[in-house]
Structures are given as C-alpha cells and as structure tokens.
Motif scaffolding. Structure first.
Motif, short mmCIF file in Angstrom:
data_model
loop_
_atom_site.label_atom_id
_atom_site.label_comp_id
_atom_site.label_asym_id
_atom_site.label_seq_id
_atom_site.Cartn_x
_atom_site.Cartn_y
_atom_site.Cartn_z
N ASN A 48 42.38 44.92 60.35
CA ASN A 48 43.16 44.48 61.50
C ASN A 48 42.32 44.59 62.77
N GLN A 49 42.95 44.44 63.93
CA GLN A 49 42.21 44.42 65.19
C GLN A 49 41.52 45.74 65.50
N ASN A 50 42.01 46.82 64.88
CA ASN A 50 41.40 48.14 65.11
C ASN A 50 40.37 48.49 64.06
N GLY A 51 40.16 47.58 63.11
CA GLY A 51 39.19 47.84 62.05
C GLY A 51 39.75 48.64 60.89
N ASP A 52 41.08 48.82 60.85
CA ASP A 52 41.71 49.56 59.75
C ASP A 52 41.99 48.63 58.58
N ASP A 53 41.82 49.17 57.39
CA ASP A 53 42.08 48.39 56.18
C ASP A 53 43.58 48.29 55.94
N ILE A 54 44.11 47.06 55.90
CA ILE A 54 45.54 46.85 55.69
C ILE A 54 45.79 45.93 54.49
N LEU A 55 44.81 45.80 53.62
CA LEU A 55 44.98 44.93 52.45
C LEU A 55 46.12 45.46 51.58
N THR A 56 47.03 44.56 51.22
CA THR A 56 48.17 44.95 50.39
C THR A 56 47.71 45.09 48.94
N ARG A 57 48.04 46.22 48.35
CA ARG A 57 47.64 46.50 46.97
C ARG A 57 48.88 46.92 46.16
N LYS A 58 49.73 45.95 45.84
CA LYS A 58 50.96 46.22 45.11
C LYS A 58 50.89 45.76 43.66
N GLY A 59 49.74 45.31 43.22
CA GLY A 59 49.59 44.85 41.84
C GLY A 59 49.58 46.02 40.87
N TYR A 60 49.48 45.70 39.59
CA TYR A 60 49.43 46.75 38.57
C TYR A 60 48.18 47.61 38.74
N PHE A 61 47.09 46.98 39.19
CA PHE A 61 45.84 47.68 39.43
C PHE A 61 45.31 47.25 40.80
N PRO A 62 44.45 48.05 41.42
CA PRO A 62 43.87 47.63 42.70
C PRO A 62 43.00 46.39 42.48
N PRO A 63 42.87 45.52 43.48
CA PRO A 63 42.06 44.31 43.33
C PRO A 63 40.57 44.61 43.33
N VAL A 64 40.02 44.83 42.15
CA VAL A 64 38.61 45.20 42.02
C VAL A 64 37.85 44.26 41.09
N GLY A 65 38.54 43.24 40.56
CA GLY A 65 37.87 42.35 39.61
C GLY A 65 38.06 42.83 38.19
#
Length: 539
Positions: free
Chosen positions: A279-296
């Motif tokens: 976000n504008q402050n450089g904080d990570d706000i990625l939504t991670r509501k899947g069964y696993f974190p988005p890591v590939g």
C-alpha cells in the motif's frame, strides 16, 4: 475382400494425414493443473491455449536477442525490451511495428540505449526505460521524444561502490517512480516523478530480531559477522502497479525453511512468500485466503522439497483482481484470484508451442496473456478458453454482487471440472451473501472449507434463532410455567397430611424423589428413618 480391406486402410491413412494439422492444434503440449484443499495436484481443463507464436519475422525485425521484458499499455499497445539488441520495440494492438527506440538526441547529443531490461508506459503515454547498461532510467514523451535521464540516486544509504543497474521501473498515479535495481536489498528505490530525486526505500520487509540470534551475535568475531547476514530484507526482482496505486512485487530471495513452514502450516502471514502487494505506506496487504499461501508450486511430502520451491520472477495483473506470476524454475504461469486462490497453472519447459526455454516476462493484453521467452527469442500469445472465460465471469459477477449469475457460472465450471474446490467455495460464498446459510454449509463441506463452514453455521444458527425467537420464548415460558406448577404440586403432595397414609404407594415414593433433589439432608433422613421410598420407585 482383401482389396476392400486395403482400400479402407489407405482411406483412413489419407484421412489422418489430412486432419493431422487440425488435430495437433487442438491439443496443447502442456498440462493445466491446480491444487485441492489437501494439496493434491490435479489436472483441469485448459484455461488458456496457444493463439500464436511470434518470432522476429512475425514482429517485423531482423532479430530478437535476449529480450527481457514485455509491457502492454492501456491501449493494448505492446512494448518489448530487446535487451541484447539495445532497443525497445513498440507495437500497436495488432502487433504492427510502430517504432523502435534505440538512438535519440539527449542533452549529451547523440545517445543510445544499452541493454535495456525494463519498460513502462504511464496512463499519459509517457515511456520509462530501465537502461541497465547505462545505469539510468530514460524518460520519453508520448511521442517518443527524449525528456530526461535519471541516474544513480543521490543518497548516503547506498554504498559509494554501489553500481546503479535498474531492471524494472513503474510510475504510480501519485507521481512516484519505483525502481527495482540489482543488488539493492532495502526494497524498491522510490523517486519523485517531477524532480527525479531520491525519496526513500519502499516496501522493505520489516526486520524481526530473534533474541537468541542477537545474543549469539554479541559473541562473534568481526570475521564471523562478515560471513553472516542477519535479518537482511528481501531483494525484489520485478514490480508492477495497479490502477489504484497498489504496488505488486516479486522476489526470488526468501527464507527457504520459512516458506516451507508457511506452506505446511498454511500460514497466511506472507512473511516468507515471494509475492507482495504494497500500500502507500509500503505495508504488505496481499490477501491470502486460499487453501495455501500464493507461493507457486507446493512440494508437500516430497523429498528435497526446499529445492522444488518456485522461483517467481515476474507478475502481471488481469481483470477482476486476478494476477499471474511467472515461475522460472518450471516455466509455469500461476494465476490467482484476488483472494489468493490458485485458479490454474499452465505452460512448461519445452521448445514446443505454449512452452518456453528461458521465460523472462508475462503481461496481459485484454484477456490474452503474453509470454516472452529469452531462450527461444519469441513471444507466445495465449488466448482464453471457454473454461477460463467462465472462471473470469464467475469472479466478475460475484464482485458485482450478481450472486445468481456467479453461482450459474461456477456450476457450469463444475460440469467441466467436478474436483475444482474453488468452484464449491464460490457457490458457497454466493449462498452466504444471499443469506442461504444452510445451502452455503453444504458447498463449504464439499470443499472442506472449515472456516467458511463455521461462519455459515453460525449465521444459520442465528437465522433460526431470529426467525423463531418469539416461538422459542413462548415455548420456554410454557415449559417453565408447567415445571413450576408441577414442582409446587409435588411439594404440596409430599407435605400434605392427606397423603401421609399413602406414602407407601409407588406414586408417592416416586414423587418423593423430587423432594430429595431439593432437600437432600431431610430427604435422606426420611429415607433412612421414616422408610419413605423403595427400590421399585428407584428403578
């Protein structure tokens, strides 16, 4: 009979030869897969298939030489950083060559690019080029006229020996320039768009000290400290910005053990994952509501799992909050919803159509997806299939609160892929928003989404309570009244002299049990000394 048989065989062979080109085009050389709730990798229908493969001849140039970046602007014009040829190729939406940016006039006079590795075009049509070989960002007008060069940031935070080598650049709607540069471990370099002056390092991971490691460090020698890097922030390798000004970054530098732990524990903190949304402050706000974190890739239960983790090198943003990430280790493209659900992954390592040898960049062009291959020096254009379109429409209608339409699309998807847990989740979420909690529970049970099932169950319970609250109050009031009357009647009967002679009767003995419940001392005294009660009454 033999002649007829031979003619039949020859006819079938000729038919196969005629239909062979059409049959080959109907099949892709790669698999499309996703993961179920338990981490099982399953095949799915293709969400994207190869539309065309463009080489140098198709792109109207003499050659492509180690291209490094592809970008699509708001008009769907395509820009390719032809790195080893020291130029930027500019195309219209039909891949007609419009312009080659290689030589230009600057304040130095005759000037040229050297190993440009990244290109970005703003909403106004201004072009920014990460001119890595010359250690600068070159800024052009919408008409491709040179404006300025932005060189090494003037800050004491960088060592004097630091060599400025930008590899990717973006500009957000607030006039901030973000640069990914080689060997910068403090996040993105943020510059002011007007002056080009250094502002800060943006989006660096917050340093978290382990007290034990910190204490151990106090006993280390200077030589040991030089060999160990404590709590070094992440080095980014690519960046993109969305229409709302949020910055997405990818990183190949992460704590391997930490990432494996997050996968196995389904940790959604994102502390060690390779994708971040700032976000504008450089904080990570990625939504991670899947069964696993988005890591590939998920190497669950595999030997040497740490060697099989994905190497994410680029990210691109599609419609409806969807984003796709390029894994250079497997040459696969992973596509996630805005909630972090893995929708599908496809492509692979090969020289066949739809695959790549050294993938370097991806970009959406409308619903098409572009894949730039530096190994084969070509650009692959993927088109969305009907299956992929239905997923896109299911997400779009849900975001527009068109829950019936979203449910309809998800059900069509389940006809094509009955094992797609996200489709069950999609229907469940639509039912939840329509306050059809019982149906939502059924679909969340199918997908084994315990969290959403619990939410649906809680709402269903509240719904039942609210719907029948008056009846419930009346029911319990009636029960209390009846019990109160019954106990008073039993008490009066037990104490009444009228029934003193009948205390040996079975009914009185049973009723006396209630007296014992409320007056245990007196009751047990009567049982022992007045012989009130019997074994028959107890049974």
């Amino acid at each position: 009979m033999n002649k007829y048989f031979i003619k039949t065989i020859v006819s079938l062979a000729l038919l196969c030869i005629v239909l062979l080109p059409f049959s080959v085009s109907a099949f892709e050389s790669y698999e499309t897969t996703t993961y179920q709730f338990d981490g099982t990798r399953i095949k799915t229908p293709h969400a994207y298939e190869t539309k065309e493969v463009l080489n140098a001849a198709n792109l109207q140039v003499d050659s492509l030489n180690k291209p490094n970046d592809v970008f699509v602007d708001k008009n769907e014009h395509v820009y390719i950083a032809d790195t080893a040829n020291n130029r930027i190729l500019c195309y219209d939406d039909s891949f007609k060559l419009l312009r080659i940016i290689d030589e230009f006039e600057s304040e130095k006079g005759s000037d040229s690019l050297s190993e440009p590795k990244g290109v970005y075009v703003t909403q106004k049509g201004e072009v920014y080029i990460a001119d890595a070989g010359n250690g600068r960002i070159v800024h052009f007008s919408p008409g491709y006229k040179y404006i300025r060069s932005i060189v090494r940031p003037n800050t004491k935070l960088l060592d004097e020996s630091f060599v400025f080598s930008p590899v990717s650049v973006v500009v957000d709607e607030y006039g901030r320039i973000f640069i990914v540069a080689e060997n910068v471990i403090y996040g993105l370099i943020e510059l002011d768009e007007v002056s080009g002056d250094f502002k800060s390092f943006f989006g660096a991971k917050r340093v978290i000290y382990n007290p034990i490691d910190y204490l151990w460090r106090t006993f280390m020698t200077a030589a040991q400290l030089e060999r160990i890097d404590f709590n070094v922030p992440t080095e980014y390798n690519n960046v993109i910005v969305d229409k709302d000004g949020f910055v997405y970054v990818t990183s190949s530098a992460y704590d391997v053990e930490g990432m494996l732990a997050e996968i196995l524990t389904r940790n959604k903190s994102g502390r060690n994952t390779p994708i971040r949304k700032l976000n504008q402050n450089g904080d990570d706000i990625l939504t991670r509501k899947g069964y696993f974190p988005p890591v590939g890739y998920l190497p669950i239960g595999e030997k040497e799992a740490e060697k099989k983790l994905s190497n994410m090198i680029d990210i691109t943003l599609g419609e409806n909050g969807v984003y796709s990430v390029l894994d250079a280790k497997r040459n696969r493209i992973f596509t996630y919803s805005q909630d972090g659900d893995l929708l599908y992954e496809f492509s692979g390592f090969s020289s066949q159509n739809g695959c790549s040898q050294i993938p370097v960049s991806i970009a959406y062009k409308g619903t098409d997806l572009l894949l730039l291959d530096s190994g084969l020096n070509r650009l692959t254009v993927f088109k969305q299939t009907e299956y992929g379109r239905m997923i896109s429409m299911a997400l779009k209608t849900y975001q527009n609160c068109e829950y019936d339409d979203s449910t309809s699309y998800w059900k069509q998807i389940l006809v094509e892929n009955a094992n797609f847990d996200i489709a069950y989740d999609g229907i469940g979420k639509s039912m939840l928003n329509k306050e059809q909690y019982r149906d939502a529970m059924k679909y969340f049970q199918h997908s084994n989404n315990k969290k959403m099932y619990s939410i649906s169950y809680k709402e269903f319970r509240n719904q039942i309570a609210n719907r029948y609250l008056l009846l419930i109050i009346i029911f319990f009031a009636a029960i209390i009244t009846v019990l109160n009357f019954l106990f008073r009647w039993i008490k009066n009967r037990n104490n009444s002299a009228k029934y003193k002679l009948k205390r040996e009767g079975l009914l009185n003995q049973i009723l006396y049990g209630f007296h014992i419940i409320f007056h245990p001392f007196d009751g047990y005294w009567d049982l022992k000394h007045e012989k009130r009660g019997s074994l028959k009454a107890l049974i």
